[in-house]
Design an enzyme around this catalytic site. Sequence first.
Site, PDB file in Angstrom:
ATOM      1  CD  GLU A   1     -12.471  16.274   2.844  1.00 16.55           C
ATOM      2  OE1 GLU A   1     -12.066  15.149   3.172  1.00 16.55           O
ATOM      3  OE2 GLU A   1     -11.888  16.996   2.015  1.00 16.55           O
TER       4      GLU A   1
ATOM      5  CB  SER B   1     -14.881  13.419   2.713  1.00 13.49           C
ATOM      6  OG  SER B   1     -13.851  13.496   3.660  1.00 13.49           O
TER       7      SER B   1
ATOM      8  CE1 TYR C   1     -14.004  10.668   7.325  1.00  9.48           C
ATOM      9  CE2 TYR C   1     -15.468  11.577   5.672  1.00  9.48           C
ATOM     10  CZ  TYR C   1     -14.196  11.310   6.132  1.00  9.48           C
ATOM     11  OH  TYR C   1     -13.110  11.665   5.373  1.00  9.48           O
TER      12      TYR C   1
ATOM     13  NE  ARG D   1      -6.608   6.632   2.645  1.00  5.64           N
ATOM     14  CZ  ARG D   1      -7.456   7.631   2.866  1.00  5.64           C
ATOM     15  NH1 ARG D   1      -7.397   8.329   3.986  1.00  5.64           N
ATOM     16  NH2 ARG D   1      -8.373   7.951   1.966  1.00  5.64           N
TER      17      ARG D   1
ATOM     18  CG  ASP E   1      -7.997   6.374  -1.449  1.00  7.06           C
ATOM     19  OD1 ASP E   1      -7.437   5.863  -0.455  1.00  7.06           O
ATOM     20  OD2 ASP E   1      -8.671   7.409  -1.391  1.00  7.06           O
TER      21      ASP E   1
ATOM     22  CD  GLU F   1      -9.480  10.638  -4.064  1.00  8.89           C
ATOM     23  OE1 GLU F   1      -9.418  11.382  -3.069  1.00  8.89           O
ATOM     24  OE2 GLU F   1     -10.471  10.578  -4.809  1.00  8.89           O
TER      25      GLU F   1
ATOM     26  CG  ASN G   1      -6.623  10.753   0.525  1.00  3.69           C
ATOM     27  OD1 ASN G   1      -7.630  11.434   0.506  1.00  3.69           O
ATOM     28  ND2 ASN G   1      -6.570   9.558  -0.058  1.00  3.69           N
TER      29      ASN G   1
ATOM     30  N   GLY H   1      -7.203  11.225   6.982  1.00  4.24           N
ATOM     31  CA  GLY H   1      -8.040  11.416   8.157  1.00  4.24           C
ATOM     32  C   GLY H   1      -7.515  10.664   9.373  1.00  4.24           C
TER      33      GLY H   1
END
Length: 353
Positions: A13, A189, A255, A294, A296, A309, A311, A315
Amino acid sequence: MKIVVLAGGLSTERDVSIASGALVAKALRERGHKVVLLDVFRGYEEDICDVDALFRENYDFTKESAVSEEIPDLEQVKSSRKDKTDRFLGRNVAEICTEADITFLALHGDVGENGKLQATLDLLGIKYTGSGYLGSALAMDKGLTKSVLIQNKITTPKGEYFYLEDKKSGKIMRWNTFPCVVKPCAGGSSVGISKVENKENLEKAVDEAFKYEKEIVIEEFIKGREFSVGVIEGVALPPIEIIPKTGFYDYKAKYQAGLTDEICPADIDGETDKKLRSAAEDCFKALKLQAYGRIDFLLDENGTAYALEANSLPGMTPTSLLPQEAAVEGINYGELCEKIIEVSLKKYESENV
């Protein structure tokens, strides 16, 4: 404030991190801060390192930040460093960070998120944004994340943790729940992740995941709507719904602009909104995350929310989710960057009590 923004590194990443770092540095400079943007791996390679001058000049190792469709060539990155060593911290990185009021970690994946860098900075007495080493390590390892969530009675897809030796022994091929998802244990990612419809395609997906790591997770595929929920200082932001136009939320969809629809606030009823926010806060606490993060989720047709998961360093690119969620709460990008610094500094206040 004097702030170092660390980006780059040696994860898959890397490009995402550089894009995040460049934007964070720009936003903080616009708000009056002195900011040095460093590649954590390459560092500052000049023979003379005048740290005060770097802050005065707002040193920036890159003037452009675009995320390529391709995963970066890390061997090429390694060979570009002047000293040709494999040590993670580049030349003068520790010295420059020591002179800052705080280091903003704009890193993603691998050492940037797995707790190793956080532990190193702790030992050096360098303050940094985001979670400490323990929460970072738990959130980075998808197998450990799943175990912690299960222990805390937080709903997550059923799955198993496999090592490279399990492929050689044939243990992996005994997996018999389809469709399923195969993914590297500590990647991000969506690099190396595959959706597998049947037994015949399992081996190919396993081989792809093992290209990136020696440990992988295979879990049942949950059909449903995909959401992400940011958390700042333990309090959830409005959920955002992610609708990839290609049908799978892979690296390119994440992205490259225009490949995914992201709806925030999500088109959900009040009960579902409350359910997702509550689950995100529970995950944040269970995984010992700090400052911000964050989580998900997948929401199936029965309304069950499955935590996928966490984070620990979300990002901060133009298409990133956390800034979009914060904007709904009236927090613009520059304010979000300062908010992250503010809540991260509170870690150190509590440690000194």
